[in-house]
Design a protein around this motif. Structure first.
Motif, PDB file in Angstrom:
ATOM      1  N   ASN A 192      -8.222   3.521   7.965  1.00 36.42           N
ATOM      2  CA  ASN A 192      -7.058   4.389   7.858  1.00 36.42           C
ATOM      3  C   ASN A 192      -6.716   4.877   9.264  1.00 36.42           C
ATOM      4  OD1 ASN A 192      -5.141   6.285   6.467  1.00 36.42           O
ATOM      5  ND2 ASN A 192      -6.427   7.738   7.547  1.00 36.42           N
ATOM      6  N   ASP A 199     -16.159  10.775   9.626  1.00 32.90           N
ATOM      7  CA  ASP A 199     -15.099   9.819   9.924  1.00 32.90           C
ATOM      8  C   ASP A 199     -15.326   8.421   9.367  1.00 32.90           C
ATOM      9  OD1 ASP A 199     -17.220   9.294  11.590  1.00 32.90           O
ATOM     10  OD2 ASP A 199     -16.026   9.085  13.409  1.00 32.90           O
ATOM     11  N   SER A 244     -12.027   6.089   9.512  1.00 33.50           N
ATOM     12  CA  SER A 244     -10.862   6.920   9.796  1.00 33.50           C
ATOM     13  C   SER A 244     -10.591   6.868  11.290  1.00 33.50           C
ATOM     14  CB  SER A 244     -11.148   8.363   9.369  1.00 33.50           C
ATOM     15  OG  SER A 244     -10.082   9.207   9.706  1.00 33.50           O
ATOM     16  N   PHE A 268      -8.164  10.816   4.794  1.00 32.21           N
ATOM     17  CA  PHE A 268      -9.576  10.451   4.717  1.00 32.21           C
ATOM     18  C   PHE A 268     -10.390  11.492   3.951  1.00 32.21           C
ATOM     19  CE2 PHE A 268     -13.667   8.803   6.251  1.00 32.21           C
ATOM     20  CZ  PHE A 268     -13.456   7.470   5.952  1.00 32.21           C
ATOM     21  N   ALA A 307      -6.016  12.333  10.672  1.00 30.92           N
ATOM     22  CA  ALA A 307      -6.864  11.248  10.183  1.00 30.92           C
ATOM     23  C   ALA A 307      -8.000  11.776   9.330  1.00 30.92           C
ATOM     24  CB  ALA A 307      -7.414  10.441  11.364  1.00 30.92           C
ATOM     25  N   GLY A 308      -8.703  12.772   9.832  1.00 30.11           N
ATOM     26  CA  GLY A 308      -9.850  13.292   9.110  1.00 30.11           C
ATOM     27  C   GLY A 308      -9.502  14.299   8.043  1.00 30.11           C
TER      28      GLY A 308
END
Length: 174
Positions: free
Chosen positions: A49, A108, A120, A62, A57-58
């Motif tokens: 992702n 991640d 991620s 995710f 992202a995190g």
């Protein structure tokens, strides 16, 4: 490549995470997914992702993805699931038994048995090069500084390993 250009709150992330989990399910049901995909034994199969920033992202896609992993009844019935608050790079080397029988959830990444990894990442720089990308998601791609370049980089990595068998989802709002 699937492009989902739906409005905010329409379920783009939800659908993409379910598709990724379905891919994980199919791979875990195979005796040797690497052999099936004509890869060397032990090579990772990556599901990535990519969001606009590391926070996004995190913290958005995710995090929801990890919660689905932690609540997945089928997965919990087959494997032990360990939750860690550290980044993938800080994870100590796993034993062979842990690799075969444990799903490791880090800040991640989610490491599944059979060298299947859900990762991620973010769009800043070309930090995603070199993965064995079976599937990738560009999350809110309209906000990327250089979405075309990122897409082309990830697509070339996927094609070089899997030909036309890779999957890509581009998510954005109109």
């Amino acid at each position: 490549t699937a492009i989902c250009e739906w409005g905010k709150g329409s379920g783009k992330d939800h659908i993409a995470s379910l598709v990724i989990l379905y891919i994980v399910y199919v791979l875990l049901c195979m005796k040797n997914p690497q052999k099936h995909l004509k890869m060397n034994d032990g090579e990772a199969l990556d599901l990535l992702n990519v969001a606009m920033s590391s926070d996004q992202a995190g913290g958005i896609f995710f995090e929801k993805f990890k919660q689905r992993v932690l609540r997945w009844k089928w997965l919990k019935s087959k494997y032990s699931i360990k939750l860690s608050g550290i980044n993938l790079g800080q994870l100590k080397k796993q034993t062979e038994e842990e690799i075969q029988n444990t799903v490791m959830v880090t800040r991640d990444a989610v490491l599944f048995p059979k060298q299947i990894r859900a990762l991620s990442g973010h769009s800043k720089g070309e930090t995603q090069e070199g993965h064995g990308l079976l599937c990738f998601v560009l999350d809110e791609a309209a906000g990327f500084d250089d979405a075309d370049k990122i897409y082309n980089t990830l697509r070339s990595s996927a094609i070089s390993r899997f030909g036309d068998r890779y999957k890509c989802f581009i998510l954005s709002f109109p």
